[in-house]
Design a protein around this motif. Sequence first.
Motif, short mmCIF file in Angstrom:
data_model
loop_
_atom_site.label_atom_id
_atom_site.label_comp_id
_atom_site.label_asym_id
_atom_site.label_seq_id
_atom_site.Cartn_x
_atom_site.Cartn_y
_atom_site.Cartn_z
N VAL A 101 0.86 -1.19 0.00
CA VAL A 101 0.00 0.00 0.00
C VAL A 101 0.89 1.23 0.00
N LEU A 102 0.56 2.20 -0.86
CA LEU A 102 1.30 3.45 -0.92
C LEU A 102 0.35 4.59 -0.58
N GLU A 103 0.65 5.26 0.53
CA GLU A 103 -0.16 6.41 0.93
C GLU A 103 0.57 7.69 0.52
N ILE A 104 -0.09 8.50 -0.33
CA ILE A 104 0.52 9.74 -0.81
C ILE A 104 -0.26 10.92 -0.24
N VAL A 114 4.16 7.24 2.28
CA VAL A 114 4.47 6.18 3.24
C VAL A 114 4.17 4.86 2.56
N TYR A 115 5.14 3.96 2.58
CA TYR A 115 5.01 2.68 1.89
C TYR A 115 4.77 1.59 2.94
N TYR A 116 3.66 0.90 2.84
CA TYR A 116 3.30 -0.16 3.78
C TYR A 116 3.43 -1.52 3.07
N SER A 124 12.54 -3.92 -4.14
CA SER A 124 12.49 -3.56 -5.57
C SER A 124 11.30 -2.65 -5.88
N ILE A 125 10.10 -2.99 -5.37
CA ILE A 125 8.92 -2.16 -5.63
C ILE A 125 9.07 -0.81 -4.96
N GLU A 126 9.55 -0.83 -3.74
CA GLU A 126 9.75 0.41 -2.99
C GLU A 126 10.70 1.36 -3.72
N SER A 127 11.80 0.83 -4.22
CA SER A 127 12.80 1.66 -4.90
C SER A 127 12.22 2.29 -6.17
N THR A 128 11.46 1.50 -6.94
CA THR A 128 10.86 2.01 -8.18
C THR A 128 9.87 3.13 -7.90
N LEU A 129 9.00 2.93 -6.92
CA LEU A 129 8.01 3.95 -6.57
C LEU A 129 8.69 5.20 -6.01
N ASN A 130 9.69 5.00 -5.20
CA ASN A 130 10.41 6.14 -4.60
C ASN A 130 11.07 6.99 -5.69
N GLN A 131 11.70 6.31 -6.67
CA GLN A 131 12.35 7.05 -7.76
C GLN A 131 11.35 7.82 -8.60
#
Length: 420
Positions: A101-104, A114-116, A124-131
């Motif tokens: 879940v990604l709360e923006i 915030v990435y849950y 890997s998913i976290e890094s892609t979304l963060n970038q």
Amino acid sequence: MNKFWIVFSHTFMSKIKAKSFIITTALFLAFIIIMSNIQSIMDIFDQEEVDQVAVVTETDSFYESLDNSLQAAESDIEIVRYNGTLEKAQEQVIDGEYSAVLEITEQEQLPAAVYYTADMSSTSIESTLNQALEQIKTEIATNKAGLDPGTIATIYEPMSFEKEPIVAEGEEGSVKTEEELSGARGLVYVILFLLYFAVIAYGNMIATDIANEKTSRVMEILISSSSPVSQMFAKILGIGSVGLVQMLLYLGVGYIVIQQKQEELVGGFFEFFGLSETSASTFVYAIVFFLLGYFLYATLSAMLGSLVSRTEDVQQLMTPVILLIVVAFMISIFGLSNPSSQFVTIASYIPFFSPMAMFLRVGMLNIPFWEVGLSIAILIITIVILAIVGARVYRGGVLMYGTSTSLKDFKKALQLSKKD
């Protein structure tokens, strides 16, 4: 000479037919094939899986920008606008309906997230979304500041920084280009690892083979029917030929695999390894120093192997040989970034280090031929001395039985070699 070939052929055939050799070679070949196709294998298991991330946000523009950014990057991540509560979305992650879940939220008109996730080990998913969100934030911030996107792109564009050699008058063409250095560096890597592997694997094999023959008492018959030098080098060449067959199999399968992937590896086999710009002389030096390094350490291994009568004691006496090759390997790895250092230069004339250190210098630098010749001469002289001393130790050592785990047994072996 006939006895030499008898010992050579017996050593070669017994090792080639050994189950350990066949199994080890087959496993390593399978490893090469699997690793070369690892991405295809992973795709087979992942082709049904789609990483769905539930996005909880009240700002439509953030969601749309993130979705457009992921699509433009052709990302495997699929985001879904979630209209329920954050707590409900987290429950669905636990149930396996979503990957995360990604709360923006909006902070001063800029995105904050915030990435849950239920799997904290996967990034890997976290890094892609963060970038992707970082890019969106940069675009929004530059627009607020009234800056032109082209100006921002110019600011973040890497500065032009090139390297050009300074060549003295009359020495044009003597300085290696960056392409030649890259190719030489690739070849040095290959030879360093091959020599390191060959010395440890086949050196131990030589010492163990001699210890096994002493255990069976067949050595007493062999040593009385053929000269120690002939027998020692027959074993060294026999096991060396086994190693050559094994390495040719590895390189051959690797070459075939790479040839089948020409579309993925643009430029072919040699360009893939950075060898397309390497001069022919560098390949010749690679073969010369590899062979000299093998004979140097193999002769030393055979000499030490003759001192022990149990295979359990081989590893202990082989420790100095392994330490020498490890030190040579570490010096060469250090020298890859600074091949002209005085430390590497001195090491290139020390016989136990020169097969790696001098080849490193030959590959990376343009050094006078007399320096290379001197290093090769020192290596050959050292091998001859080790062969002479080793033959005497070998002749006496193979007649020594009982516990023998100390280098002090050299003296005893030399004394026994004088007795006919």
